[in-house]
Design a protein around this motif. Structure first.
Motif, PDB file in Angstrom:
ATOM      1  N   LYS A 181     -39.461  -9.284 -54.008  1.00  0.00           N
ATOM      2  CA  LYS A 181     -40.904  -8.197 -53.637  1.00  0.00           C
ATOM      3  C   LYS A 181     -41.251  -7.873 -53.870  1.00  0.00           C
ATOM      4  O   LYS A 181     -42.719  -6.967 -54.494  1.00  0.00           O
ATOM      5  CB  LYS A 181     -40.885  -9.118 -51.955  1.00  0.00           C
ATOM      6  N   HIS A 182     -40.335  -6.620 -53.923  1.00  0.00           N
ATOM      7  CA  HIS A 182     -40.535  -5.317 -54.734  1.00  0.00           C
ATOM      8  C   HIS A 182     -40.596  -4.709 -55.959  1.00  0.00           C
ATOM      9  O   HIS A 182     -41.468  -4.431 -56.405  1.00  0.00           O
ATOM     10  CB  HIS A 182     -39.260  -4.251 -54.383  1.00  0.00           C
ATOM     11  N   TRP A 183     -40.497  -5.448 -56.288  1.00  0.00           N
ATOM     12  CA  TRP A 183     -40.209  -6.113 -58.192  1.00  0.00           C
ATOM     13  C   TRP A 183     -41.440  -6.196 -58.438  1.00  0.00           C
ATOM     14  O   TRP A 183     -42.399  -6.134 -59.385  1.00  0.00           O
ATOM     15  CB  TRP A 183     -38.633  -7.186 -58.860  1.00  0.00           C
ATOM     16  N   TYR A 184     -41.979  -7.602 -57.996  1.00  0.00           N
ATOM     17  CA  TYR A 184     -43.060  -8.244 -57.897  1.00  0.00           C
ATOM     18  C   TYR A 184     -44.490  -6.767 -57.513  1.00  0.00           C
ATOM     19  O   TYR A 184     -45.788  -6.772 -57.936  1.00  0.00           O
ATOM     20  CB  TYR A 184     -43.439  -9.404 -57.092  1.00  0.00           C
ATOM     21  N   ASP A 185     -43.547  -6.025 -56.405  1.00  0.00           N
ATOM     22  CA  ASP A 185     -45.123  -5.606 -55.824  1.00  0.00           C
ATOM     23  C   ASP A 185     -44.870  -4.005 -56.989  1.00  0.00           C
ATOM     24  O   ASP A 185     -46.418  -3.636 -57.232  1.00  0.00           O
ATOM     25  CB  ASP A 185     -45.071  -5.012 -54.352  1.00  0.00           C
ATOM     26  N   GLN A 205     -56.655  -4.290 -70.525  1.00  0.00           N
ATOM     27  CA  GLN A 205     -56.091  -4.417 -71.862  1.00  0.00           C
ATOM     28  C   GLN A 205     -56.509  -4.964 -72.416  1.00  0.00           C
ATOM     29  O   GLN A 205     -57.168  -4.874 -73.943  1.00  0.00           O
ATOM     30  CB  GLN A 205     -55.130  -3.259 -72.060  1.00  0.00           C
ATOM     31  N   VAL A 206     -56.099  -6.020 -72.368  1.00  0.00           N
ATOM     32  CA  VAL A 206     -56.604  -7.162 -73.330  1.00  0.00           C
ATOM     33  C   VAL A 206     -57.381  -7.576 -73.455  1.00  0.00           C
ATOM     34  O   VAL A 206     -57.840  -7.804 -74.325  1.00  0.00           O
ATOM     35  CB  VAL A 206     -54.999  -8.558 -72.761  1.00  0.00           C
ATOM     36  N   GLY A 207     -58.376  -7.665 -71.982  1.00  0.00           N
ATOM     37  CA  GLY A 207     -59.609  -8.094 -72.135  1.00  0.00           C
ATOM     38  C   GLY A 207     -60.198  -6.715 -72.673  1.00  0.00           C
ATOM     39  O   GLY A 207     -61.542  -6.883 -73.533  1.00  0.00           O
ATOM     40  N   GLU A 208     -60.159  -5.883 -72.593  1.00  0.00           N
ATOM     41  CA  GLU A 208     -60.878  -5.284 -74.154  1.00  0.00           C
ATOM     42  C   GLU A 208     -60.783  -5.642 -75.193  1.00  0.00           C
ATOM     43  O   GLU A 208     -61.784  -4.907 -75.824  1.00  0.00           O
ATOM     44  CB  GLU A 208     -60.382  -3.068 -73.103  1.00  0.00           C
ATOM     45  N   LYS A 209     -59.205  -5.451 -75.092  1.00  0.00           N
ATOM     46  CA  LYS A 209     -59.062  -5.707 -76.680  1.00  0.00           C
ATOM     47  C   LYS A 209     -59.621  -6.929 -77.508  1.00  0.00           C
ATOM     48  O   LYS A 209     -60.087  -6.575 -78.467  1.00  0.00           O
ATOM     49  CB  LYS A 209     -58.053  -5.464 -77.475  1.00  0.00           C
ATOM     50  N   PRO A 240     -49.364  -3.876 -60.130  1.00  0.00           N
ATOM     51  CA  PRO A 240     -49.941  -2.949 -61.057  1.00  0.00           C
ATOM     52  C   PRO A 240     -50.115  -3.413 -62.930  1.00  0.00           C
ATOM     53  O   PRO A 240     -51.557  -2.794 -63.700  1.00  0.00           O
ATOM     54  CB  PRO A 240     -49.935  -2.108 -60.356  1.00  0.00           C
ATOM     55  N   GLN A 241     -48.813  -3.010 -62.886  1.00  0.00           N
ATOM     56  CA  GLN A 241     -49.264  -3.108 -64.579  1.00  0.00           C
ATOM     57  C   GLN A 241     -49.671  -3.740 -65.052  1.00  0.00           C
ATOM     58  O   GLN A 241     -50.469  -4.098 -66.102  1.00  0.00           O
ATOM     59  CB  GLN A 241     -47.566  -3.046 -65.054  1.00  0.00           C
ATOM     60  N   ALA A 242     -48.683  -5.185 -64.718  1.00  0.00           N
ATOM     61  CA  ALA A 242     -49.594  -6.532 -65.265  1.00  0.00           C
ATOM     62  C   ALA A 242     -51.382  -6.371 -65.190  1.00  0.00           C
ATOM     63  O   ALA A 242     -51.883  -6.744 -66.224  1.00  0.00           O
ATOM     64  CB  ALA A 242     -49.306  -7.596 -64.256  1.00  0.00           C
ATOM     65  N   GLU A 243     -51.812  -6.638 -63.871  1.00  0.00           N
ATOM     66  CA  GLU A 243     -53.386  -6.042 -63.925  1.00  0.00           C
ATOM     67  C   GLU A 243     -53.727  -5.217 -64.855  1.00  0.00           C
ATOM     68  O   GLU A 243     -55.231  -5.548 -65.723  1.00  0.00           O
ATOM     69  CB  GLU A 243     -53.646  -5.053 -62.585  1.00  0.00           C
TER      70      GLU A 243
END
Length: 111
Positions: free
Chosen positions: A39-43, A55-59, A47-50
């Motif tokens: 859970k800690h790893w996921y939390d 960034q992917v959307g902008e590119k 934010p990094q994944a979001e």
């Protein structure tokens, strides 16, 4: 309705805990530590994944814009080439039209 759903989730959690206790016995705390770590790893990773998704959307948007510009440029060049070919063909046709009467006159004289 939310209270009812909360009660359902609490019941499901109790069942999961009971299943974990039955399956892992005294290692319940060890499993809970693994779950807490996950859970800690996921939390932490979310934010990094979001951020990466943004960034992917902008590119992707930039790439689509560039592809659109390239398509427009290609269409413009295609029109220019077609126009140039049209002019060359018309010029060639005019040259042949000018030569046809002379050829016909020669044929008439030779007959």
């Amino acid at each position: 309705m939310l209270k009812k759903r909360y009660a359902q989730l609490q019941a499901q959690l109790a069942i999961v805990r009971a299943n974990m206790a039955a399956r892992y016995g005294g290692r319940n705390m060890e499993v809970q530590d693994y779950l807490d770590e996950a859970k800690h790893w996921y939390d932490k990773a979310r934010p990094q994944a979001e951020s990466m998704a943004v960034q992917v959307g902008e590119k992707r948007s930039q790439l689509e814009d560039k592809l659109g510009e390239a398509g427009t440029s290609l269409a413009r060049k295609e029109r220019q080439i077609k126009q140039t070919l049209r002019e060359l063909l018309l010029t060639a046709a005019d040259l042949f039209k000018d030569k046809e009467p002379a050829t016909k006159e020669r044929e008439t004289i030779h007959k």
